[in-house]
Write a protein that holds these residues in place. Structure first.
Motif, PDB file in Angstrom:
ATOM      1  N   TYR B  50       2.665  81.343  78.267  1.00 21.89           N
ATOM      2  CA  TYR B  50       2.388  79.946  77.954  1.00 21.89           C
ATOM      3  C   TYR B  50       1.014  79.608  78.500  1.00 21.89           C
ATOM      4  O   TYR B  50       0.763  79.742  79.705  1.00 21.89           O
ATOM      5  CB  TYR B  50       3.433  79.013  78.568  1.00 21.89           C
ATOM      6  CG  TYR B  50       3.035  77.569  78.414  1.00 21.89           C
ATOM      7  CD1 TYR B  50       2.460  76.868  79.474  1.00 21.89           C
ATOM      8  CD2 TYR B  50       3.175  76.924  77.197  1.00 21.89           C
ATOM      9  CE1 TYR B  50       2.055  75.558  79.323  1.00 21.89           C
ATOM     10  CE2 TYR B  50       2.772  75.615  77.034  1.00 21.89           C
ATOM     11  CZ  TYR B  50       2.211  74.933  78.101  1.00 21.89           C
ATOM     12  OH  TYR B  50       1.793  73.639  77.948  1.00 21.89           O
ATOM     13  N   THR B  55       5.601  73.775  73.849  1.00 20.77           N
ATOM     14  CA  THR B  55       6.299  74.188  75.066  1.00 20.77           C
ATOM     15  C   THR B  55       7.285  75.313  74.818  1.00 20.77           C
ATOM     16  O   THR B  55       7.760  75.931  75.768  1.00 20.77           O
ATOM     17  CB  THR B  55       7.040  72.987  75.684  1.00 20.77           C
ATOM     18  OG1 THR B  55       7.947  72.459  74.715  1.00 20.77           O
ATOM     19  CG2 THR B  55       6.059  71.919  76.132  1.00 20.77           C
ATOM     20  N   GLU B  66      10.803  78.402  77.441  1.00 17.35           N
ATOM     21  CA  GLU B  66      10.426  77.003  77.305  1.00 17.35           C
ATOM     22  C   GLU B  66       9.770  76.503  78.575  1.00 17.35           C
ATOM     23  O   GLU B  66      10.340  76.608  79.670  1.00 17.35           O
ATOM     24  CB  GLU B  66      11.636  76.138  76.979  1.00 17.35           C
ATOM     25  CG  GLU B  66      11.260  74.679  76.691  1.00 17.35           C
ATOM     26  CD  GLU B  66      12.326  73.944  75.913  1.00 17.35           C
ATOM     27  OE1 GLU B  66      13.461  74.446  75.837  1.00 17.35           O
ATOM     28  OE2 GLU B  66      12.003  72.866  75.381  1.00 17.35           O
ATOM     29  N   PHE B  67       8.571  75.963  78.412  1.00 17.23           N
ATOM     30  CA  PHE B  67       7.845  75.373  79.515  1.00 17.23           C
ATOM     31  C   PHE B  67       8.340  73.942  79.706  1.00 17.23           C
ATOM     32  O   PHE B  67       8.306  73.130  78.779  1.00 17.23           O
ATOM     33  CB  PHE B  67       6.347  75.370  79.207  1.00 17.23           C
ATOM     34  CG  PHE B  67       5.511  74.579  80.172  1.00 17.23           C
ATOM     35  CD1 PHE B  67       4.786  73.468  79.742  1.00 17.23           C
ATOM     36  CD2 PHE B  67       5.439  74.940  81.498  1.00 17.23           C
ATOM     37  CE1 PHE B  67       3.997  72.748  80.628  1.00 17.23           C
ATOM     38  CE2 PHE B  67       4.660  74.225  82.389  1.00 17.23           C
ATOM     39  CZ  PHE B  67       3.935  73.132  81.947  1.00 17.23           C
ATOM     40  N   ASN B  68       8.822  73.651  80.909  1.00 15.46           N
ATOM     41  CA  ASN B  68       9.306  72.302  81.223  1.00 15.46           C
ATOM     42  C   ASN B  68       8.505  71.786  82.409  1.00 15.46           C
ATOM     43  O   ASN B  68       8.763  72.167  83.559  1.00 15.46           O
ATOM     44  CB  ASN B  68      10.804  72.334  81.532  1.00 15.46           C
ATOM     45  CG  ASN B  68      11.398  70.947  81.668  1.00 15.46           C
ATOM     46  OD1 ASN B  68      10.780  70.060  82.274  1.00 15.46           O
ATOM     47  ND2 ASN B  68      12.568  70.744  81.105  1.00 15.46           N
ATOM     48  N   LYS B  69       7.542  70.917  82.108  1.00 13.71           N
ATOM     49  CA  LYS B  69       6.634  70.454  83.156  1.00 13.71           C
ATOM     50  C   LYS B  69       7.346  69.614  84.202  1.00 13.71           C
ATOM     51  O   LYS B  69       7.100  69.729  85.403  1.00 13.71           O
ATOM     52  CB  LYS B  69       5.492  69.650  82.521  1.00 13.71           C
ATOM     53  CG  LYS B  69       4.379  69.273  83.476  1.00 13.71           C
ATOM     54  CD  LYS B  69       3.234  68.628  82.730  1.00 13.71           C
ATOM     55  CE  LYS B  69       2.109  68.272  83.674  1.00 13.71           C
ATOM     56  NZ  LYS B  69       0.949  67.686  82.963  1.00 13.71           N
TER      57      LYS B  69
END
Lengths: 117, 112
Positions: B50, B55, B66-69
């Motif tokens: 990523y 995301t 999945e990028f979860n900020k």
């Protein structure tokens, strides 16, 4: 395109001896990183060379050293070997550092398995 | 300093079942995230990364992450695993010093 190569594949030494491990980066890559992967400890960063200079060093004693040659290949030297130095040593390379960019992606070699008896 | 936590050291799963390997990192500021796979007696191979944008990141061999900020997580998933997915998986984060920080790894064990 050839990947990162490392030699030798396996290396067996006895306590107190010296070991030399070699790495050739991907063509066009100027940064070389060394990691130690001991059983159950994940990857521990050892050294980073870029353009022939040591740029960063992990938390390892001075008997772990290395250098980078003008063709960007690199050597890792481990002096006064101890039993706990037995591990897989991985080399990785990346393109020239240019801020936080895709150039930071590291490509890994197959590793050198060092066994200290 | 950046830190990466892989919450499970070992994940056993049956073939064709879904799997999630968890990864949390310490900072969401300008960080790049990676997942690598290491098959027995081999080096690390990049699964996915990523950098920015969407995301949901798709990688090789049917894996996605999945990028979860807000949760500072980057979990790896696969809807149906194969025996050949048995390997060690490493999550890594890069920022600032350009030295990636790796998690301690998760051993995925796929049973027939």
């Amino acid at each position: 395109e050839a990947g990162v190569t490392q030699s030798p594949t396996h290396l067996i030494k006895t306590r107190g001896q010296q070991a030399t491990l070699r790495c050739s980066p991907i063509s066009g890559h100027t940064s070389v990183y060394w990691y130690q992967q001991a059983l159950g400890l994940g990857l521990q960063f050892l050294l980073w060379y870029d353009e022939g200079e040591e740029r960063n060093r992990g938390n390892f004693p001075p008997r772990f050293s290395g250098r980078q040659f003008p063709n960007y290949s690199s050597e890792l030297n481990v002096n006064a070997l101890e039993l706990e130095d037995s591990a897989l040593y991985l080399c990785a390379s990346s393109k020239v550092r240019s801020g936080l960019s895709t150039d930071n992606e590291q490509f890994f070699g197959p590793g050198t398995r060092l066994t200290v008896l | 300093a950046q830190s990466v936590t892989q919450l499970d050291s070992q994940v056993p799963v049956f073939e064709e079942a879904p799997v999630e390997l968890r990864c949390n990192y310490s900072s969401s500021v300008s960080v790049y995230l990676f997942w690598y796979v290491q098959y027995p007696n081999q080096g690390l191979q990049l699964l996915l990364k990523y950098l920015s944008g969407s995301t949901l990141v798709k990688g090789i061999n049917g894996f996605e992450a999945e990028f979860n900020k807000s949760q500072t997580s980057f979990h790896l998933r696969k809807p149906s695993v194969h025996i050949s997915d048995t390997a060690e998986y490493f999550c890594a984060a890069v920022r600032g010093s350009y030295i990636p920080t790796f998690g301690r790894g998760t051993s995925l064990i796929v049973h027939p």
